[in-house]
Design an enzyme around this catalytic site. Structure first.
Site, PDB file in Angstrom:
ATOM      1  N   ARG A  43     -34.370 -14.276 -15.930  1.00  0.00           N
ATOM      2  CA  ARG A  43     -33.025 -14.038 -16.406  1.00  0.00           C
ATOM      3  C   ARG A  43     -32.433 -15.360 -16.856  1.00  0.00           C
ATOM      4  NH1 ARG A  43     -28.459 -11.308 -12.670  1.00  0.00           N
ATOM      5  NH2 ARG A  43     -28.434 -13.370 -11.732  1.00  0.00           N
ATOM      6  N   THR A  58     -26.747 -16.552 -20.153  1.00  0.00           N
ATOM      7  CA  THR A  58     -26.424 -15.254 -20.778  1.00  0.00           C
ATOM      8  C   THR A  58     -26.709 -14.074 -19.856  1.00  0.00           C
ATOM      9  OG1 THR A  58     -28.665 -14.976 -21.650  1.00  0.00           O
ATOM     10  CG2 THR A  58     -27.109 -16.227 -23.010  1.00  0.00           C
ATOM     11  N   ASP A  68     -30.740 -15.521  -4.114  1.00  0.00           N
ATOM     12  CA  ASP A  68     -31.796 -15.532  -5.131  1.00  0.00           C
ATOM     13  C   ASP A  68     -33.132 -15.233  -4.453  1.00  0.00           C
ATOM     14  OD1 ASP A  68     -33.992 -16.578  -6.791  1.00  0.00           O
ATOM     15  OD2 ASP A  68     -32.372 -17.230  -8.110  1.00  0.00           O
TER      16      ASP A  68
HETATM   17  C1  PRP Z   1     -34.427 -12.095 -10.352  1.00  0.00           C
HETATM   18  C2  PRP Z   1     -34.983 -10.847  -9.727  1.00  0.00           C
HETATM   19  C3  PRP Z   1     -35.037  -9.886 -10.873  1.00  0.00           C
HETATM   20  C4  PRP Z   1     -33.845 -10.305 -11.696  1.00  0.00           C
HETATM   21  C5  PRP Z   1     -32.753  -9.314 -11.503  1.00  0.00           C
HETATM   22  O1  PRP Z   1     -35.408 -12.778 -11.034  1.00  0.00           O
HETATM   23  O2  PRP Z   1     -36.211 -11.031  -9.075  1.00  0.00           O
HETATM   24  O3  PRP Z   1     -36.242  -9.973 -11.629  1.00  0.00           O
HETATM   25  O4  PRP Z   1     -33.414 -11.583 -11.214  1.00  0.00           O
HETATM   26  O5  PRP Z   1     -31.673  -9.593 -12.316  1.00  0.00           O
HETATM   27  P1  PRP Z   1     -31.232  -8.647 -13.494  1.00  0.00           P
HETATM   28  O6  PRP Z   1     -31.263  -7.245 -12.984  1.00  0.00           O
HETATM   29  O7  PRP Z   1     -29.829  -9.114 -13.795  1.00  0.00           O
HETATM   30  O8  PRP Z   1     -32.134  -8.849 -14.660  1.00  0.00           O
HETATM   31  P2  PRP Z   1     -35.100 -14.205 -11.737  1.00  0.00           P
HETATM   32  O9  PRP Z   1     -34.597 -14.012 -13.119  1.00  0.00           O
HETATM   33  O10 PRP Z   1     -34.225 -15.010 -10.827  1.00  0.00           O
HETATM   34  O11 PRP Z   1     -36.519 -14.841 -11.894  1.00  0.00           O
HETATM   35  P3  PRP Z   1     -37.497 -15.408 -10.769  1.00  0.00           P
HETATM   36  O12 PRP Z   1     -37.913 -14.243  -9.910  1.00  0.00           O
HETATM   37  O13 PRP Z   1     -38.637 -15.950 -11.578  1.00  0.00           O
HETATM   38  O14 PRP Z   1     -36.767 -16.445  -9.995  1.00  0.00           O
HETATM   39  N1  URA Z   2     -31.502 -12.096  -8.893  1.00  0.00           N
HETATM   40  C1  URA Z   2     -31.566 -12.416  -7.585  1.00  0.00           C
HETATM   41  O1  URA Z   2     -32.579 -12.954  -7.111  1.00  0.00           O
HETATM   42  N2  URA Z   2     -30.500 -12.147  -6.817  1.00  0.00           N
HETATM   43  C2  URA Z   2     -29.378 -11.550  -7.295  1.00  0.00           C
HETATM   44  O2  URA Z   2     -28.428 -11.315  -6.524  1.00  0.00           O
HETATM   45  C3  URA Z   2     -29.347 -11.223  -8.656  1.00  0.00           C
HETATM   46  C4  URA Z   2     -30.422 -11.503  -9.437  1.00  0.00           C
END
Ligand code: PRP
Ligand code: URA
Length: 208
Positions: A103, A107, A199
């Site tokens: 993500r 944005t 996170d």
């Molecule tokens: C987190 C999570 C989801 C996403 C959810 O991943 O594991 O994939 O955010 O958010 P959304 O519903 O708003 O898209 P992140 O983008 O932090 O990536 P990562 O797991 O590589 O840290």
């Molecule tokens: N991704 C995460 O890991 N945690 C949140 O709360 C939202 C997006």
């Protein structure tokens, strides 16, 4: 809002522990694996069975074994990786695909960077796994990617969802059933689920 909340007491207990800010990466990973296994047990509850003759040491008998489509498990990188081992311990025949989506922190839009799925994805029951369903952008992107490769039967299994994410997935992919242990209150201004668990990727891998 179309979503199935898996409210088994063991799952709810472990979810409370995993939310706790004092839970470190080791315990977080263990709890996530355990919850994923318990959730996999629930979402496979209605898998079709077929009869099969088995010979025990005592006699022949008619038993039941899994029938129908084979399964595919697709974690969304990174955080979905933390749920794979729990699911494949229950469903060892499942093939595992991987989807890379992160993500964009500014944005909040999904950025796709990797996709490797079983070649017979069209013939499999696919379960996408990711602990967090926040805006829903990442899950919608993952479902789009799987459908582009021919996937037709798809479920989404997460740990904590925000109403916004559930609604987006419902709107874009009404055929995809969502399973979660909780639907929390809302998203905050940074797109984090409130109360959520922070996170997920950083808590699994200790990167913050
Ligand atoms: C987190 C999570 C989801 C996403 C959810 O991943 O594991 O994939 O955010 O958010 P959304 O519903 O708003 O898209 P992140 O983008 O932090 O990536 P990562 O797991 O590589 O840290
Ligand atoms: N991704 C995460 O890991 N945690 C949140 O709360 C939202 C997006």
């Amino acid at each position: 809002m179309q979503v199935r909340i898996i409210d088994h007491p063991l799952i709810q207990h472990k979810l409370s522990l995993i939310r706790d800010v004092k839970t470190g990466p080791k315990e977080f990973r263990e709890l996530l694996e355990e919850i994923a296994m318990l959730m996999a047990y629930e979402i496979t509850r209605n898998l079709p069975l077929e009869d099969m003759e088995i010979e025990t040491p005592v006699a022949k008998c008619c038993c039941q074994v899994l029938a129908g489509k084979k399964m595919g498990v697709v974690p969304i990188l990174r955080a979905g990786l933390g749920m794979v081992s729990g699911v494949v311990r229950l469903i060892p025949a499942a093939k595992v695909g991987h989807i890379g989506v992160y993500r964009d922190p500014e944005t909040l839009k999904p950025v796709e960077y990797y996709c490797k799925l079983p070649t017979d994805v069209a013939e499999r029951e696919i379960v996408i796994i990711d602990p967090m369903l926040a805006t829903g952008g990442s899950s919608v992107a993952a479902i789009d990617m799987i459908k582009r490769k021919g996937g037709r039967s798809i479920k989404l299994m997460c740990l904590v969802a925000a109403p916004e994410g559930v609604l987006l997935v419902n709107e874009r992919h009404p055929d995809v059933e969502i399973y979660t242990a909780a639907v929390d209150e809302r998203l905050n201004d940074h797109g984090y689920i409130v109360p959520g668990l922070g996170d997920a990727g950083d808590r699994i891998f200790g990167t913050k």
